[in-house]
Write an enzyme that holds these catalytic residues in place. Structure first.
Site, PDB file in Angstrom:
ATOM      1  NE  ARG A 142      -2.603   0.785   3.516  1.00  0.00           N
ATOM      2  CZ  ARG A 142      -3.399   1.095   4.511  1.00  0.00           C
ATOM      3  NH1 ARG A 142      -4.689   0.842   4.431  1.00  0.00           N
ATOM      4  NH2 ARG A 142      -2.930   1.649   5.604  1.00  0.00           N
ATOM      5  CB  THR A 157      -1.854   7.158  -3.092  1.00  0.00           C
ATOM      6  OG1 THR A 157      -1.284   5.843  -3.198  1.00  0.00           O
ATOM      7  CG2 THR A 157      -0.963   8.144  -3.827  1.00  0.00           C
ATOM      8  CG  ASP A 161       2.676  -2.438   9.396  1.00  0.00           C
ATOM      9  OD1 ASP A 161       2.817  -3.625   9.034  1.00  0.00           O
ATOM     10  OD2 ASP A 161       2.896  -1.464   8.647  1.00  0.00           O
ATOM     11  CG  ASP A 202       6.340  -2.956  10.304  1.00  0.00           C
ATOM     12  OD1 ASP A 202       7.020  -3.451   9.383  1.00  0.00           O
ATOM     13  OD2 ASP A 202       6.110  -1.731  10.401  1.00  0.00           O
TER      14      ASP A 202
HETATM   15  C1  PRP Z   1      -1.084  -4.267   4.523  1.00  0.00           C
HETATM   16  C2  PRP Z   1      -1.938  -5.514   4.687  1.00  0.00           C
HETATM   17  C3  PRP Z   1      -2.737  -5.534   3.412  1.00  0.00           C
HETATM   18  C4  PRP Z   1      -2.965  -4.066   3.164  1.00  0.00           C
HETATM   19  C5  PRP Z   1      -4.357  -3.732   3.624  1.00  0.00           C
HETATM   20  O1  PRP Z   1       0.002  -4.523   3.734  1.00  0.00           O
HETATM   21  O2  PRP Z   1      -1.181  -6.671   4.901  1.00  0.00           O
HETATM   22  O3  PRP Z   1      -2.056  -6.139   2.337  1.00  0.00           O
HETATM   23  O4  PRP Z   1      -1.999  -3.351   3.922  1.00  0.00           O
HETATM   24  O5  PRP Z   1      -4.688  -2.490   3.252  1.00  0.00           O
HETATM   25  P1  PRP Z   1      -5.881  -2.111   2.272  1.00  0.00           P
HETATM   26  O6  PRP Z   1      -7.032  -3.014   2.593  1.00  0.00           O
HETATM   27  O7  PRP Z   1      -6.151  -0.674   2.660  1.00  0.00           O
HETATM   28  O8  PRP Z   1      -5.400  -2.239   0.870  1.00  0.00           O
HETATM   29  P2  PRP Z   1       1.180  -3.446   3.559  1.00  0.00           P
HETATM   30  O9  PRP Z   1       0.871  -2.495   2.462  1.00  0.00           O
HETATM   31  O10 PRP Z   1       1.475  -2.840   4.895  1.00  0.00           O
HETATM   32  O11 PRP Z   1       2.386  -4.314   3.042  1.00  0.00           O
HETATM   33  P3  PRP Z   1       3.228  -5.463   3.775  1.00  0.00           P
HETATM   34  O12 PRP Z   1       2.331  -6.667   3.904  1.00  0.00           O
HETATM   35  O13 PRP Z   1       4.329  -5.682   2.798  1.00  0.00           O
HETATM   36  O14 PRP Z   1       3.686  -4.961   5.110  1.00  0.00           O
HETATM   37  N1  URA Z   2      -2.281  -2.614   7.147  1.00  0.00           N
HETATM   38  C1  URA Z   2      -2.005  -3.055   8.394  1.00  0.00           C
HETATM   39  O1  URA Z   2      -1.049  -3.804   8.599  1.00  0.00           O
HETATM   40  N2  URA Z   2      -2.799  -2.672   9.396  1.00  0.00           N
HETATM   41  C2  URA Z   2      -3.870  -1.859   9.203  1.00  0.00           C
HETATM   42  O2  URA Z   2      -4.577  -1.537  10.173  1.00  0.00           O
HETATM   43  C3  URA Z   2      -4.123  -1.393   7.898  1.00  0.00           C
HETATM   44  C4  URA Z   2      -3.313  -1.799   6.881  1.00  0.00           C
END
Ligand code: PRP
Ligand code: URA
Length: 209
Positions: A101, A105, A197, A200
């Site tokens: 994400r 944006t 997160d 993380d």
């Molecule tokens: C997080 C999560 C989803 C997304 C959810 O991933 O694991 O994939 O955000 O958000 P949305 O429903 O608003 O699209 P992130 O972008 O943090 O990436 P990562 O898994 O690599 O940490």
């Molecule tokens: N991605 C995450 O890991 N946590 C949230 O709450 C939203 C997006």
């Protein structure tokens, strides 16, 4: 369509995984356990076939899973749910969707995909612990449908009404299973109360962990 898996055993584990004091080792274990409970519910109506098995006493009519299962973690956090599903259905195949994400944006950015051929005729299970705005899940389903997938289900751990509405409007044929439907998204599009997160916390990449 969405299903909230509100069994007390799931809710108990959810209380611990949400806790800011829970470190990445415990967080990963809980993600695996919670995923197994949700997957158990999500596969309740999966296609089975009748088989005859010879027990020491007689022939028994039994049922075995009769569809190819393709588990599709959304990288990176979805990987934290993979082990749980593969323990439950060890013969499942695995496809991958690479998305993150954009921090500004909040829109999903695609960087990878790889699917087994069984994606077309099998049952695809998209896994990602967080369904927040729903943007990432919608794009992952778009990618699967472009490959020819027609049977798709989504399993997440925590979601919220906004994200569910987005996924249900874009893909009304795809059911979403979750352990929690939280209150709202904050200004950074994080689920509140949520669990922070997920990537993380799973992989120990936050400063606090
Ligand atoms: C997080 C999560 C989803 C997304 C959810 O991933 O694991 O994939 O955000 O958000 P949305 O429903 O608003 O699209 P992130 O972008 O943090 O990436 P990562 O898994 O690599 O940490
Ligand atoms: N991605 C995450 O890991 N946590 C949230 O709450 C939203 C997006």
């Amino acid at each position: 369509m969405h299903v909230l898996v509100d069994h007390p055993c799931v809710q108990h584990k959810l209380a611990i995984i949400r806790d800011v004091e829970t470190g990445h080792k415990k967080f990963r274990e809980l993600a695996t356990e919670i995923t197994q409970f949700i997957c158990y519910e999500a596969l309740k109506n999966i296609q089975v076939k009748e088989v005859e098995v010879r027990t020491p006493l007689a022939l028994a009519k039994c049922h075995t899973i009769d569809t190819d299962l393709v588990v599709v973690p959304i990288l990176r956090a979805g990987v934290g749910m993979l082990e749980g599903i593969l323990e439950l259905v060890p013969s499942a195949r695995v496809g991958f969707v690479g998305l993150y994400r954009d921090e500004e944006t909040k829109q999903p950015v695609t960087y990878y995909d790889r699917f087994p051929p069984q994606t077309v005729n099998g049952t695809c299970i998209v896994i990602d612990p967080m369904l927040a705005t729903g943007g990432s899940t919608v794009v992952a389903i778009d990618m699967l449908k472009k490959q020819g997938a027609s049977e798709i289900i989504v399993i997440c751990i925590v979601t919220c009404p906004e994200g569910l509405a987005v996924v249900e409007s874009a893909h009304p044929d795809v059911p979403v299973y979750a352990a929690a439907i939280d209150d709202y998204l904050d200004d950074d599009k994080y689920i509140v109360p949520g669990l922070g997160d997920a990537g993380d916390r799973l992989f120990g990449t936050s400063h606090a962990d």
